[in-house]
Design an enzyme around this catalytic site. Structure first.
Site: not given
Ligand code: AMP
Ligand code: ZN
Length: 112
Positions: A6, A29, A45, A85, A93, A96, A98
């Site tokens: 967000c 990413d 969100h 995921n 992880t 939100h 994505h």
């Molecule tokens: P997931 O693990 O599927 O929830 O994907 C979360 C993704 O967000 C991971 O591939 C991280 O590398 C990416 N990520 C986390 N923090 C940031 C950030 N500040 N800017 C860009 N990507 C991020």
């Molecule tokens: Zn959010």
């Protein structure tokens, strides 16, 4: 709400923007798993794919339109992968919704 994506969508936390409109934000990413690794998020969100409903699903269709456009613009003519995921065992992880758009290499299937 204390949500990383967000804040990224609102420009409160910096990111490398790929595309933005009223509904969607796309950015690179921070830990790329492929030569091209873009994240697409709804600006509103939604916690995960498990929270998609008849009321909020239009943005998901729009995200896929944008993903196709980005894939073309970034030259992913040989193919690409779109992944979301959902939940702990799938490795989500950031809570939100994505979509990972990845390309520039070959991908194994089934994914590990
Ligand atoms: P997931 O693990 O599927 O929830 O994907 C979360 C993704 O967000 C991971 O591939 C991280 O590398 C990416 N990520 C986390 N923090 C940031 C950030 N500040 N800017 C860009 N990507 C991020
Ligand atoms: Zn959010």
């Amino acid at each position: 709400m204390d949500c990383l994506f967000c804040k990224i969508a609102a420009g409160e936390i910096p990111s490398k923007k790929v595309y933005e409109d009223e509904q969607v934000y796309a950015f690179y990413d921070i830990e790329p798993q492929a030569p091209v690794h873009v994240l697409l998020i709804p600006k509103t969100h939604i916690a995960s794919a498990a929270e998609i409903t008849a009321e909020n699903s239009a943005v998901v269709a729009h995200i896929f339109e944008v993903a196709a456009q980005i894939a073309k613009e970034l030259g992913l003519d040989d193919g690409f992968r779109i992944v979301s995921n959902c939940g702990e065992s799938a490795g989500q992880t950031v809570k939100h919704l994505h979509f990972h758009l990845m390309g520039g290499r070959t991908f194994a299937w089934p994914a590990g």
